[in-house]
Design a protein around this motif. Structure first.
Motif: not given
Length: 308
Positions: A272, A157, A166, A152, A123-125, A213
């Motif tokens: 996200w 997301t 989630r 988030y 995951d890119y935060y 997340m």
């Protein structure tokens, strides 16, 4: 105080993606999503990285990311093993699937001695999330039960290529977490965002719902709670012994319910990006390209000496 650790959970099978998605390149020079998370974490002040992996994947993780960053930060590898369980717990015959995110963190109990953050490898935060959680952790004592998470907006997301999991959060007026419920199948429909527990009945969710997340901030006190929660999880494992997982959000929810901790929710406006499905990869690649063009990351992430 001052030392902070980042645990990166990377032992999942990636069944929906169809491969070892954690080391699939998305950057212009072979960078993977973890590269950008670690870059942001180091800029924020984290000074130790722990990869939670399957033992058979150690060499590929070392080649893909570990050897690139070890000159900038202390790196350690922890194996998430099916057999690494609390006393009294046994592996059911035929079980192959990892025990879930709570167990991944539990696997680090012998090597983490400082306040720490936890993230998913795929995951890119965004930088602001790491900065916020690091600054919070610097202000807590190692024995504290004041924890944190970055929340988030649900609509930021989702993937267009299938469902996602989630943790749906309820938050009080002081931005503390009241409850979090893991929903394992969330998807966008023409009439809104919905979740299902049985693939038949779909319930509507608000676009503005705050979700977890799996970016959490803890102190080492959490490990004793994780052990107790895993023991409870195994007592009920007979209902689905080959596939049930112990989810970190559910464990946190139980600890809050028992009044054993507080969890401060740090809101993020970041979008996200992740590779839940193979079709997600081009979307992530385009986003990374845009970030580089805006000057958020260098073209070659680790080419020059890193400056905090």
């Amino acid at each position: 105080m001052g030392n902070t650790t980042l645990i990166i959970m990377a032992a999942g099978l990636g069944s929906r993606y169809g491969g070892l998605k954690q080391v699939d390149p998305v950057g212009p020079n072979g960078e993977i999503i973890i590269d950008y998370s670690i870059y942001d974490a180091l800029r924020s002040g984290f000074n130790k990285i722990i990869f939670v992996i399957k033992e058979e994947n150690k060499e590929i993780f070392k080649r893909s990311i570990g050897e690139k960053i070890q000159r900038y930060v202390d790196v350690e590898y922890v194996y998430q093993s099916l057999e690494d369980l609390p006393e009294g717990c046994e592996v059911p015959e035929g079980r192959l699937k990892p025990w879930g995110t709570a167990h991944a963190v539990y696997a680090c109990r012998d090597v983490v001695k400082t306040p720490f953050a936890v993230i998913n490898a795929d995951d890119y935060y965004g930088y602001s999330a790491f900065k916020a959680i690091h600054d919070y952790l610097r202000g807590v004592e190692e024995a504290s039960v004041d924890y944190t998470m970055v929340g988030y907006k649900l609509s930021n997301t989702l993937t267009e290529n299938g469902y996602v999991s989630r943790g749906i959060c309820s938050i009080d007026e002081n931005s503390y977490l009241k409850s979090v419920k893991e929903r394992t199948k969330i998807s966008r429909f023409s009439d809104g965002i919905k979740y299902s527990e049985d693939d038949k009945n779909w319930q509507l969710l608000s676009d503005n719902s705050t979700v977890s997340m799996n970016i959490w901030g803890f102190t080492p006190r959490i490990f004793s709670y994780l052990e107790a929660e895993l023991q409870l999880f195994f007592k009920g494992l007979h209902t689905n012994p080959l596939k049930s997982e112990c989810f970190l959000p559910n464990v946190v929810n139980n600890i809050i319910t028992e009044n054993n901790c507080r969890v401060k929710v740090l809101e993020s406006r970041e979008k996200w990006y992740g590779v839940t499905y193979k079709e997600d990869k081009p979307i992530v690649q385009r986003a990374i390209r845009e970030f580089i063009d805006k000057g958020l990351y260098p073209e070659k992430l680790w080419e020059a000496d890193y400056n905090e």
